[in-house]
Every structure is written in C-alpha cells, then in structure tokens.
Design a protein around this motif. Structure first.
Motif, mmCIF file in Angstrom:
data_model
loop_
_atom_site.group_PDB
_atom_site.id
_atom_site.type_symbol
_atom_site.label_atom_id
_atom_site.label_comp_id
_atom_site.label_asym_id
_atom_site.label_seq_id
_atom_site.Cartn_x
_atom_site.Cartn_y
_atom_site.Cartn_z
ATOM 1 N N LEU A 51 0.821 -1.121 0.023
ATOM 2 C CA LEU A 51 -0.160 -0.096 -0.071
ATOM 3 C C LEU A 51 1.021 1.406 -0.010
ATOM 4 C CD1 LEU A 51 -2.727 -0.957 2.591
ATOM 5 C CD2 LEU A 51 -3.111 -0.857 0.018
ATOM 6 N N GLY A 52 2.120 1.033 -0.050
ATOM 7 C CA GLY A 52 3.051 2.163 -0.109
ATOM 8 C C GLY A 52 3.140 2.986 1.259
ATOM 9 N N LEU A 53 2.935 2.321 2.238
ATOM 10 C CA LEU A 53 2.688 3.025 3.293
ATOM 11 C C LEU A 53 4.233 2.834 4.296
ATOM 12 C CD1 LEU A 53 -0.614 1.860 5.031
ATOM 13 C CD2 LEU A 53 0.097 3.877 4.106
ATOM 14 N N CYS A 54 5.097 2.034 3.825
ATOM 15 C CA CYS A 54 6.510 1.875 4.058
ATOM 16 C C CYS A 54 7.135 1.501 2.868
ATOM 17 C CB CYS A 54 6.584 0.793 5.277
ATOM 18 S SG CYS A 54 6.152 -0.811 5.130
ATOM 19 N N LEU A 75 -3.330 3.300 -6.176
ATOM 20 C CA LEU A 75 -4.148 3.161 -4.954
ATOM 21 C C LEU A 75 -5.671 3.616 -5.086
ATOM 22 C CD1 LEU A 75 -1.922 4.031 -2.063
ATOM 23 C CD2 LEU A 75 -2.762 2.101 -2.487
ATOM 24 N N ALA A 80 -8.414 -0.769 0.964
ATOM 25 C CA ALA A 80 -7.623 -1.484 2.152
ATOM 26 C C ALA A 80 -8.344 -1.080 3.431
ATOM 27 C CB ALA A 80 -6.086 -0.904 1.851
ATOM 28 N N VAL B 103 -3.804 5.916 1.872
ATOM 29 C CA VAL B 103 -4.149 5.077 1.437
ATOM 30 C C VAL B 103 -5.071 5.643 0.174
ATOM 31 C CG1 VAL B 103 -5.848 3.022 0.749
ATOM 32 C CG2 VAL B 103 -4.040 3.013 2.500
ATOM 33 N N ARG B 104 -5.700 6.940 0.610
ATOM 34 C CA ARG B 104 -6.692 7.704 -0.199
ATOM 35 C C ARG B 104 -5.919 8.749 -1.100
ATOM 36 N NH1 ARG B 104 -9.222 3.772 -0.362
ATOM 37 N NH2 ARG B 104 -8.304 4.221 -2.372
ATOM 38 N N PRO B 106 -2.071 9.141 -1.654
ATOM 39 C CA PRO B 106 -0.765 8.546 -1.339
ATOM 40 C C PRO B 106 0.433 9.850 -1.651
ATOM 41 C CG PRO B 106 -1.724 7.636 -3.217
ATOM 42 C CD PRO B 106 -2.650 8.527 -2.610
ATOM 43 N N ARG B 108 1.921 12.591 -0.460
ATOM 44 C CA ARG B 108 2.239 13.089 0.825
ATOM 45 C C ARG B 108 2.278 14.363 1.160
ATOM 46 N NH1 ARG B 108 5.263 8.322 4.582
ATOM 47 N NH2 ARG B 108 4.160 6.443 3.630
ATOM 48 N N ASP B 263 7.889 5.666 7.367
ATOM 49 C CA ASP B 263 6.954 4.747 7.245
ATOM 50 C C ASP B 263 5.868 5.135 7.993
ATOM 51 O OD1 ASP B 263 8.596 3.322 5.577
ATOM 52 O OD2 ASP B 263 9.154 1.801 7.205
ATOM 53 N N ALA B 264 4.657 4.897 7.456
ATOM 54 C CA ALA B 264 3.308 5.454 8.328
ATOM 55 C C ALA B 264 3.095 4.293 9.250
ATOM 56 C CB ALA B 264 2.334 5.495 7.019
#
Lengths: 306, 264
Positions: A51-54, A75, A80, B103-104, B106, B108, B263-264
């Motif tokens: 999910l590109g979160l890390c 996304l 998710a 997620v909605r 990305p 940032r 990282d989130a």
C-alpha cells in the motif's frame, strides 16, 4: 489470468529484524487470496509495503500492474483495511467515510452504498466511539469498499466479530470476488481462510512457505484412512497388516489410523477381509488447513535449524 | 491538495476542536481586553508601575488602542494554535488514521500541505473572530471608564486594526507551523504538545534571560511574538519578517522531508 499483485525478492528490515524476507508473491486477479501466518510473521508489513505505507529495504513489487514506488498510480483502484480499524472517535461513521471520500475524490453517493453493504446504515450517524469493535471492523470494510476497488486488501477483517458477523464478513468477501474484485485477506484464523479463499499464501518468519490453490495444499498433505474393525481386538492385527504393506499405522481407541492415500482404502478393505476381519467403518480423514500449515511451518523450521 | 484541505475541515468542525481552537483564543483575547481597559490609568506614576500596570488612557485612546489587549496576549493565542497543530498532526499517527489517509491520498506533500492549509485557515478565521469579539468588548467597556474611542474608528484606527489582525494571524500560523513540525516529529499528541509549549514558553525565556540576551532577535518564538506586535525595539519589523521567512522555509522543508520519507 493476470496477476493482481506480484513481488520480487521484496524485503523490509527494521533494525536487526528482517520483517519481510525476499518475498516472491503472485496473487491471481479476480479471486480471494488468503494470507496466513502466525502473529508477527510479516503479514501486516507485507500489506503496508503493497500500500506504499512503508518503503521496501530491497526488492520490487507491482500492484495492478503499477510499481509500489508510485502508489498514487494504483491506490485509487485499491481498497484497504489495515490492522485494527482506526477512525476519528468523535466523528460519526458517515462523517469518517466522508473524510475519505473527500480526500480520495470519491463520489459521496458511495457512502450510503457501502454502509448498506456492511449493514451499518442505521448506526451511521452515531459517533464511532460508541461503536463496538465489530462495528468498527465493518466500518473499516466499508471504508475499503469506498473507491469501488479492483483490489481489496483486508488485514484481519474478522477480528472482533461475533460468529454471525464472521459469517456476514465471509459473505461480503465472497460477494466481492463474485463481482470480479480481487481480494487479498490476511488472517491468523486458518479455518476462516479455508472457508473463503481460493488461493493461499503462507508466511512464517517473514518468508513465504507456500503459495497456491487451497485445494492443492490440502491434497498434497498426507491423508489418514481410519478403519474401525467390528471387534476391537482385531485392531492390532489390522495395524500389523498395514505396516506389512508399508503403510504406517497406529491404533487409537478401537480405530486403526493408516497413513495412506485415499485410493488405498479399497485395498485395506480387501486385506482386512482376507485376514477374516470385518470392518464396521472405513473413513478418509483429510488434513485441515491448520494441519497443513503446521506441517509446512514445522518443515521450514527444521530446514532453518538444520 | 483541495481534497486534503476539504477533508480536514470535517475534522475541524468537531466540537472539541472548536472548543479548544476557537474558545481558547477567544478566552485569552476577551480577558486581555477586559484587564487592559479596567486596569488602565489616567497617568503613569511609580505606584501603578510597581503594581505591573503599564497602560495609560492615552495609549488606549490612540488609533491602535482598540487591539492593545489582544496584541498583548498574541503569544497565548499563538500557543493555542501551536497546541492545535501539534495535536492534529500527532494524533493522526497515534490514532492510526494516517494510514487510512495515505491510502486515499498517497501524495504525501499534497496531504500534508492540504491539512496544514485547512488548519491555518481555521486559525485565521478564529483570530478574526477573537479580534472582532474583543473589539466589541472594548467598545462596550471603554466609555464606562471614560476612555475616548473616536480614534479607533478613524481611518488610521481601522488601518491599525487590519494590520494587527494580519500580524496576529501570520504569527499564529507561524506558531502552528512549529506545532505541526513537532507533531510530525514526535507522533504522540501529549508529548508533542508538551514539548512545543515547553520550548516556546520556558525554554526560550530561559535562553534569552540567562544565556543569550540577543536571542530575542533570533529565536523563532521570540520573533513570532515580535511579529504579532509589528516588530519591537530589539527586533525591527523587516528583520523579524526576513528571519521568520528563513525559519519557515527550513521548518517546512524538514517537516515535509520527514513526512515523505518515514514509514506510516
């Protein structure tokens, strides 16, 4: 069939710990893929990477044909639910979803649709702080469904649900697959995964230990034939007959458990008859997903230690 | 960025945000106005000076006298903004909602900027409202104390009112940026708010008072306070603006870098 997700040697290191270790993954599109493993095996980290979160420490991955280095490119087509559902407690369920629709430029009309899908319409205007864990979980699934996704990634969606809620969640997940949506669902409840998934990925200590069709995994496991002689005193003789035929067997209670493929059952019946033993019962006991999982993870543990 | 801006406004409209963000500043502004007018003296003398009274009728009857009280407590209004921003950013991490947002959205940078601008617009509106209410209070109380208000409604008075409003808004948004940076860095609302307030109030005061007397020309909290006053004798308006602009660039760049890479 095109893959919904592919990864190549995907790794993520946190300090000295390798949370995801060179994972090569291929999830087929349009089916429900289960992601199982014990707590701390690397499921959530893998999902966060997708999910590109890390950021991965090394390796590459593609989601819906787009690289994870550019999450904005895919996304919008992904829904998710990540770990425990997190919402603003002093906003209503509906308002929480509105935060996400505005952010993702999603049609507001979807809010009512997804709330109905997870049966939360009548509590949608209540503050989330008044929701039970199960309701928060359902709201999390509703949030995941908001963009009408091509791929839905659900991390432990049945956590906190009661049996009826679990059954409803299964129906929701199957319903998504029936509409052609690829679903990647993680759980440490193996029976849940077995009930709902077509494809399976098993992870242990950050490494993939199995991926493929659920049926294939279970079929590959040793089946037991359980023979019940009419007279319990014949059980030992019957077990010795099997061992003589190079089929490991043991007596448990009045039953004889024989490790043999399913098609050896008629042969067992013939040999019992030839020895003058009448069978009262003859059943095939197939391995459950749980047994298959432990067989595989024990195997991989022995390999690591060896 | 508009999506992030507009979604943040849903959160801003929560009762607690309005209570602390708007109510906090309003409380300080009105209280300061009441105290300033009620404690003002006709002439200055050593007795009133000993009692900490620094405002005379003549000061309040000047065109900028209307906002004297509000400007005096601009640091407190700024601290409300500091806490609001630090809490708003850190809570997204501690509550786990940041992952849903990413997620909605990305992208940032857009998410961070949209959220910041929404909070900044709220603070700007809050400051305008606080100043309007404090002006109303001043107009109500001044005649009772015999303070002449004619200069407040002159063109010079209106000009001073607009200038003061703009300065307090910019200073409050500056405090907000500092809060946002600390919130993103520390990720826990309690720790972030505590650290932000501790830095701006005692730490900078100790540094200036005991270690670096020239610090009020260079430390960000001191400069923001100077900006709200339209510059001070120690830090001219232009020096304040230029130094703060450098701080804004550095803090914004560092915050964006941390938010993008972590990282989130």
């Amino acid at each position: 069939m095109a893959a919904a997700v592919t990864t190549t040697a995907l790794s993520k290191r946190y300090g000295p710990r390798l949370a995801v270790d060179a994972v090569d993954l291929e999830l087929p599109a349009g089916v429900v893929s289960g992601f199982v493993g014990p707590n701390g095996a690397g499921k959530t980290t893998t999902i966060q990477l997708l999910l590109g979160l890390c950021r991965p420490t090394s390796g590459t991955a593609e989601v819906l044909g787009r690289p994870i280095s550019d999450p904005a490119s895919y996304l919008g087509r992904v829904g998710a639910l990540i770990e425990a559902p997190s919402f603003y407690p002093t906003l209503s369920g509906r308002r929480n979803l509105e935060v996400l629709t505005r952010l993702g430029r999603i049609d507001r009309g979807r809010i009512a649709e997804v709330l109905a899908m997870v049966e939360l319409s009548d509590r949608a205007n209540d503050f989330v702080r008044a929701y039970s864990l199960g309701m928060k979980q359902r709201l999390g699934v509703a949030a995941a469904l908001l963009p009408n996704p091509e791929l839905c990634i659900l991390d432990e969606p049945t956590n906190g649900l009661d049996p009826a809620g679990i059954r409803e969640m299964r129906a929701v997940i199957r319903g998504l697959a029936d509409r052609g949506i690829s679903v990647f669902v993680s759980s440490h409840l193996l029976a849940e995964i077995e009930a709902v998934c077509d494809h399976l990925v098993m992870i242990d200590n950050g490494r993939i230990v199995f991926q493929g069709a659920v049926e294939g995994l279970i079929d590959a496991q040793q089946t037991d034939i359980v023979a019940t002689p009419e007279h319990a005193s014949d059980a030992q003789t019957l077990a010795e007959l099997c061992i003589a035929a190079e089929r490991p067997a043991r007596v448990e209670g009045g039953d004889v458990h024989v490790q043999a493929p399913e098609d050896w059952a008629p042969e067992l019946n013939r040999r019992a008859m030839a020895a003058g033993i009448t069978l009262r019962g003859l059943t095939i006991r197939r391995a459950s997903l749980e047994q298959a999982f432990f067989a595989i993870t024990e195997g991989s543990k022995s390999e690591r230690e060896g | 960025m508009f999506g992030a801006f507009s979604s943040e406004w849903i959160k801003i409209r929560r009762r607690a945000m309005l209570l602390w963000g708007l109510g906090g500043g309003l409380f300080f502004a009105v209280l300061a106005t009441i105290f300033t007018i009620e404690r003002a003296v006709r002439t200055f003398n050593p007795f009133v000076e000993r009692h900490g009274i620094r405002v005379t009728f003549a000061v309040l009857e000047a065109p900028d006298g209307l906002v004297h009280g509000v400007v005096d407590v601009s640091t407190l209004i700024g601290i409300v903004a500091l806490c609001l921003f630090a809490g708003a950013f850190a809570t997204e991490y501690s509550q786990g909602t940041l992952r849903n947002l990413l997620v909605r959205e990305p992208r940032r940078v857009q998410l961070l900027c949209g959220k910041f601008l929404a909070l900044a617009s709220f603070i700007a509106l809050a400051v305008v409202l606080e100043i309007l209410v404090s002006c109303a209070v001043a107009f109500l109380l001044a005649p009772g104390r015999g303070i002449t208000t004619s200069a407040w409604t002159s063109s010079a008075g209106l000009n001073d009112l607009l200038e003061a409003t703009l300065h307090v808004i910019v200073a409050s948004v500056g405090y907000g940026l500092l809060g946002a940076a600390i919130g993103v860095l520390l990720r826990s609302p309690g720790v972030a708010i505590g650290a932000a307030v501790a830095y701006v109030v005692p730490v900078e005061a100790i540094v200036v008072g005991a270690i670096w007397s020239n610090g009020d020309r260079w430390l960000p909290g001191q400069l923001l306070s100077a900006l709200a006053h339209g510059g001070t004798t120690d830090s001219s308006y232009h020096h304040t603006l230029i130094t703060l602009a450098v701080y804004v660039l550095l803090i914004a760049a560092a915050t964006l870098m941390v938010f993008r890479r972590r990282d989130a």
